[in-house]
Scaffold this motif. Structure first.
Motif, mmCIF file in Angstrom:
data_model
loop_
_atom_site.group_PDB
_atom_site.id
_atom_site.type_symbol
_atom_site.label_atom_id
_atom_site.label_comp_id
_atom_site.label_asym_id
_atom_site.label_seq_id
_atom_site.Cartn_x
_atom_site.Cartn_y
_atom_site.Cartn_z
ATOM 1 N N TYR A 166 -44.041 161.279 61.083
ATOM 2 C CA TYR A 166 -43.646 161.682 59.874
ATOM 3 C C TYR A 166 -42.588 162.989 60.085
ATOM 4 C CZ TYR A 166 -47.000 158.854 57.710
ATOM 5 O OH TYR A 166 -48.033 157.507 57.134
ATOM 6 N N GLU A 213 -41.188 165.745 55.118
ATOM 7 C CA GLU A 213 -41.890 163.978 54.000
ATOM 8 C C GLU A 213 -43.539 164.447 54.126
ATOM 9 O OE1 GLU A 213 -41.106 160.514 55.926
ATOM 10 O OE2 GLU A 213 -39.398 160.891 55.827
ATOM 11 N N CYS A 245 -46.798 162.911 52.949
ATOM 12 C CA CYS A 245 -47.023 161.810 53.319
ATOM 13 C C CYS A 245 -48.007 161.528 54.259
ATOM 14 C CB CYS A 245 -45.629 161.359 54.218
ATOM 15 S SG CYS A 245 -45.787 159.301 53.889
ATOM 16 N N THR A 260 -44.545 157.301 52.986
ATOM 17 C CA THR A 260 -43.517 157.617 53.339
ATOM 18 C C THR A 260 -43.634 157.410 54.736
ATOM 19 O OG1 THR A 260 -42.881 158.357 51.614
ATOM 20 C CG2 THR A 260 -41.159 158.759 53.636
ATOM 21 N N GLY A 261 -41.971 156.672 55.320
ATOM 22 C CA GLY A 261 -42.251 156.732 57.260
ATOM 23 C C GLY A 261 -42.524 155.780 57.796
ATOM 24 N N ASP A 262 -43.283 155.667 59.131
ATOM 25 C CA ASP A 262 -43.309 154.159 59.637
ATOM 26 C C ASP A 262 -45.523 154.710 59.939
ATOM 27 O OD1 ASP A 262 -40.930 154.208 60.962
ATOM 28 O OD2 ASP A 262 -41.455 155.089 61.859
ATOM 29 N N ARG A 291 -40.911 152.494 56.419
ATOM 30 C CA ARG A 291 -39.822 152.596 57.147
ATOM 31 C C ARG A 291 -40.245 151.028 58.295
ATOM 32 N NH1 ARG A 291 -37.856 158.113 57.954
ATOM 33 N NH2 ARG A 291 -39.608 157.915 59.876
#
Length: 121
Positions: free
Chosen positions: A4, A8, A10, A26-28, A62
């Protein structure tokens, strides 16, 4: 996969009532972030003893690697055992494809006690 970015926050958590929690991802979801998600979810389960629905909002996910998938399966086993319905909300197409190809879409989106097998995980 990338961790991240520092700006962010997250994942974030909202609790509309004592029976429900929403974790906004959020993100990977990968080897660098999966343990963080599992720890946060387990803390939330402990903090809300009346929890019946745990929603993971995946709209901003993502990517998800095998470690991310493994954590989703582990979390599902924990929520299922506790009688908590795990929801994977707003899944992006790539996550749906991963869950479909691996045969985990059904088990991960079923109500507690009806998930069938998550063999091998």
């Amino acid at each position: 996969m990338t961790p991240y970015p520092p700006d962010e926050r997250c994942p974030t958590v909202t609790t509309p009532d004592r029976y429900t929690a929403h974790l906004h991802l959020t993100g990977d979801l990968d080897h660098t972030t999966a343990d963080e998600l599992l720890a946060l979810a387990l803390r939330q389960m402990a903090a809300q003893p009346d929890l019946r629905a745990l929603h993971l909002n995946c709209a901003r996910v993502r990517a998800c690697d095998p470690m991310g998938l493994s954590v989703l399966l582990a979390l599902h086993r924990r929520t299922d055992a506790a009688g908590i319905h795990l929801h994977l909300d707003d899944r992006p197409p790539a996550l749906d494809r991963l869950l479909t190809v691996t045969g985990t879409l059904g088990p991960l989106t079923s109500p507690p006690g009806r998930s069938g097998s998550t063999t091998g995980c």
